[in-house]
Motif scaffolding. Structure first.
Motif, mmCIF file in Angstrom:
data_model
loop_
_atom_site.group_PDB
_atom_site.id
_atom_site.type_symbol
_atom_site.label_atom_id
_atom_site.label_comp_id
_atom_site.label_asym_id
_atom_site.label_seq_id
_atom_site.Cartn_x
_atom_site.Cartn_y
_atom_site.Cartn_z
ATOM 1 N N LYS A 137 -2.907 -0.472 3.523
ATOM 2 C CA LYS A 137 -1.469 -0.705 3.371
ATOM 3 C C LYS A 137 -1.150 -1.943 2.535
ATOM 4 C CE LYS A 137 -0.577 2.802 6.034
ATOM 5 N NZ LYS A 137 -0.146 4.075 5.431
ATOM 6 N N ASP A 138 -2.040 -2.922 2.484
ATOM 7 C CA ASP A 138 -1.729 -4.130 1.719
ATOM 8 C C ASP A 138 -2.870 -4.480 0.779
ATOM 9 O OD1 ASP A 138 -3.435 -6.530 2.879
ATOM 10 O OD2 ASP A 138 -2.752 -5.382 4.617
ATOM 11 N N GLU A 186 4.009 8.636 2.199
ATOM 12 C CA GLU A 186 3.511 9.445 3.307
ATOM 13 C C GLU A 186 4.562 10.464 3.775
ATOM 14 O OE1 GLU A 186 1.171 8.838 7.576
ATOM 15 O OE2 GLU A 186 1.627 7.114 6.311
ATOM 16 N N GLU A 187 5.838 10.056 3.764
ATOM 17 C CA GLU A 187 6.900 10.980 4.180
ATOM 18 C C GLU A 187 7.072 12.112 3.175
ATOM 19 O OE1 GLU A 187 8.519 10.609 7.305
ATOM 20 O OE2 GLU A 187 6.709 9.370 7.328
ATOM 21 N N GLU A 203 8.813 6.335 0.421
ATOM 22 C CA GLU A 203 7.697 6.345 1.369
ATOM 23 C C GLU A 203 6.794 7.540 1.045
ATOM 24 O OE1 GLU A 203 6.874 4.124 3.472
ATOM 25 O OE2 GLU A 203 8.674 2.875 3.486
ATOM 26 N N ASN A 262 -1.652 1.778 -7.063
ATOM 27 C CA ASN A 262 -0.426 1.777 -6.262
ATOM 28 C C ASN A 262 -0.173 3.134 -5.599
ATOM 29 O OD1 ASN A 262 2.158 1.482 -5.258
ATOM 30 N ND2 ASN A 262 3.005 0.611 -7.125
ATOM 31 N N GLY A 295 -0.953 0.898 -0.345
ATOM 32 C CA GLY A 295 0.483 1.057 -0.146
ATOM 33 C C GLY A 295 0.825 1.965 1.017
ATOM 34 N N SER A 296 2.097 2.334 1.103
ATOM 35 C CA SER A 296 2.604 3.075 2.259
ATOM 36 C C SER A 296 1.964 4.453 2.400
ATOM 37 C CB SER A 296 4.128 3.219 2.163
ATOM 38 O OG SER A 296 4.490 4.015 1.046
ATOM 39 N N GLY A 297 1.553 5.058 1.292
ATOM 40 C CA GLY A 297 0.955 6.385 1.359
ATOM 41 C C GLY A 297 -0.547 6.370 1.374
ATOM 42 N N ARG A 327 12.619 2.241 -2.896
ATOM 43 C CA ARG A 327 11.349 2.595 -2.247
ATOM 44 C C ARG A 327 11.297 4.100 -2.046
ATOM 45 N NH1 ARG A 327 11.839 -0.208 2.189
ATOM 46 N NH2 ARG A 327 10.574 -2.001 1.549
ATOM 47 N N ASP A 384 2.456 3.130 -3.165
ATOM 48 C CA ASP A 384 3.723 2.875 -2.474
ATOM 49 C C ASP A 384 4.732 3.974 -2.768
ATOM 50 O OD1 ASP A 384 3.653 0.753 -0.734
ATOM 51 O OD2 ASP A 384 3.863 -0.751 -2.306
ATOM 52 N N GLN A 385 4.379 4.860 -3.705
ATOM 53 C CA GLN A 385 5.146 6.065 -3.968
ATOM 54 C C GLN A 385 4.148 7.113 -4.447
ATOM 55 O OE1 GLN A 385 7.896 5.922 -7.271
ATOM 56 N NE2 GLN A 385 6.627 4.492 -8.435
#
Length: 437
Positions: free
Chosen positions: A209-210, A352-353, A350, A238, A203-205, A348, A240-241
């Motif tokens: 990523k996929d 990583e942010e 993010e 997961n 996921g995003s973090g 969502r 993604d969060q």
């Protein structure tokens, strides 16, 4: 035999022999194959991959480039759990109590974090007086006494990996699946364990990523494990969060303890239960995942898991009373609530942010020289699928005197809120295994 001919052969997609791989990697370690040729070889692998036999030889050479760590004096069934990294990943802390509750030993080598928060070692060092073993003998004694032993990585383990990674980093070949898989598995295989559980974040973090990319990495690592006849399980999870609600160091210790008391976040609890249940399957104590999870719940309800975590903390020189008195952990001077500017469902986050918003406060390192502030971090109050009203708190930032405005901006930008209802996301995507289930 010449290095250039081996590079050409790999460039043209022709399978290399064991002797050719050995010659090339021995030369890389010995200095007879220069970095520019090694870089060319890595790029050829990036484009053409490696066969199962090539990967076996490549990984074996990596693994044997340094010391092999055996724990002859350990009297427990050893599980090595590895995560590919993520935001809020405090899993090892909770596993310290749960694995020990089932007479499963954890003798693992962990690193310090370079990124959004500290690594496993940094998180435990939020505990005043906590010291890790400095020798293999100390580690063995700690595992026999408490079930858990963690110490820092040695440069003598898989030194070839360090050399290859430094070149991959500057030649745009870091994302090669065979190179990632051999890097991870060479370190896992170099350290004795009866079973290996690999938590592959997606996921995003996460680095992956996929799901397709993560699945390919998982299957490649399983293939390597099969080549060495090792019991390996991969869990695609997961990222993604952030995992759980706490992102930082001391606050992640608290969340892991709360999980062992049966009060942990739903997603983190599910991950911990699954990993321990898989370890019980590898050990042969249960035949199904459901049976394993039931045993985990019993260990939590009885207080057995928390008692074992206390014993580990005490053995390492920390104060076990912190398990019931969180004021004994570092606490930030200030807190600020970050509120939503609209109503809707959290679509969502993010990850990583969120990690960056904790890092700029001092929870992580941008350079190896940075000093971790164990007290700072972020507590998420809303996760994906939750409804939030305008003005309601999304998260709490725990801070001292550093970069609050930057942290708030990163956190606000991490959240996407939609008018339509959003389903909550699963933490476990897939489980694959070899020589186990």
């Amino acid at each position: 035999m010449r290095a250039v001919d081996i590079i050409q052969k790999k460039r043209d997609g022709i399978e290399l022999t064991d002797a050719e791989i050995s010659f090339f990697l021995d030369g890389a370690m010995g200095g007879t194959v220069p970095d520019y040729q090694l870089s060319a070889f890595l790029m050829a692998v990036y484009f053409n991959g490696m066969t199962k036999e090539e990967l076996k030889t490549f990984t074996s050479k990596m693994m044997h480039s340094g010391d092999l760590i055996n724990f002859e004096g350990i009297k427990k069934f050893l599980i090595d759990k590895h995560s590919t990294g993520g935001v809020g990943d405090k899993t090892t802390i909770a596993l310290a109590g749960l694995f020990a509750a089932f007479d499963i030993g954890t003798a693992k080598l962990s690193g310090r974090g370079l990124g959004h928060t500290g690594g496993t070692i940094d998180k435990f060092e939020a505990i005043d007086g906590f010291k890790f073993p400095e020798t293999k003998e100390e580690l063995i004694n700690m595992v026999n006494e408490t079930g858990t032993g963690i110490m820092g990585y040695s440069d003598k383990i898989v030194p070839l990996d360090k050399k290859l990674y430094s070149l991959r980093d500057v030649t745009a070949t870091v994302s090669s699946i065979p190179l990632i898989a051999s890097s991870i598995m060479s370190k896992k295989l170099a350290v004795q364990a009866d079973g290996i559980i690999l938590d592959v974040k997606v996921g995003s973090g996460a680095f992956m990523k996929d799901i397709d990319q993560a699945r390919e990495l998982a299957k490649t690592m399983l293939s390597i494990g099969d080549s060495f006849n090792r019991k390996v399980v991969t869990v695609l999870t997961n990222m993604d969060q952030p995992l759980g609600h706490a992102v930082g160091n001391a606050n992640e210790i608290i969340e892991a303890i709360e999980t062992l008391k049966g009060r942990g976040p739903e997603d983190f609890t599910e991950l911990v239960e699954t990993i321990v249940a898989l370890a019980l399957q590898i050990k042969g104590d249960v035949s199904t995942l459901e049976e394993g999870k039931a045993k985990v719940l019993e260990a939590i309800k009885s207080g057995k898991a928390i008692d074992h975590l206390k014993a580990f903390i005490a053995c390492a020189g920390g104060n076990p009373d912190l398990v019931d008195d969180y004021s004994l952990l570092p606490k930030a001077k200030h807190e600020v609530e970050v509120k939503s500017n609209k109503s809707g469902w959290v679509y969502r986050i993010e990850a990583e942010e969120i990690g960056k918003s904790a890092m700029v406060l001092g929870a992580g390192r941008e350079t190896k020289e940075d000093i971790i502030d164990h007290s700072v971090g972020v507590i998420l109050k809303k996760k994906v699928g939750d409804y939030v009203k305008e003005g309601e708190t999304l998260a709490i930032i725990q801070y001292n005197d550093k970069n609050l405005d930057s942290s708030i901006k990163l956190l606000e930008d991490a959240y996407t809120i939609e008018d339509r209802e959003v389903s909550k996301t699963n933490v476990i995507f897939e489980i694959h295994s070899v020589n186990v289930l």
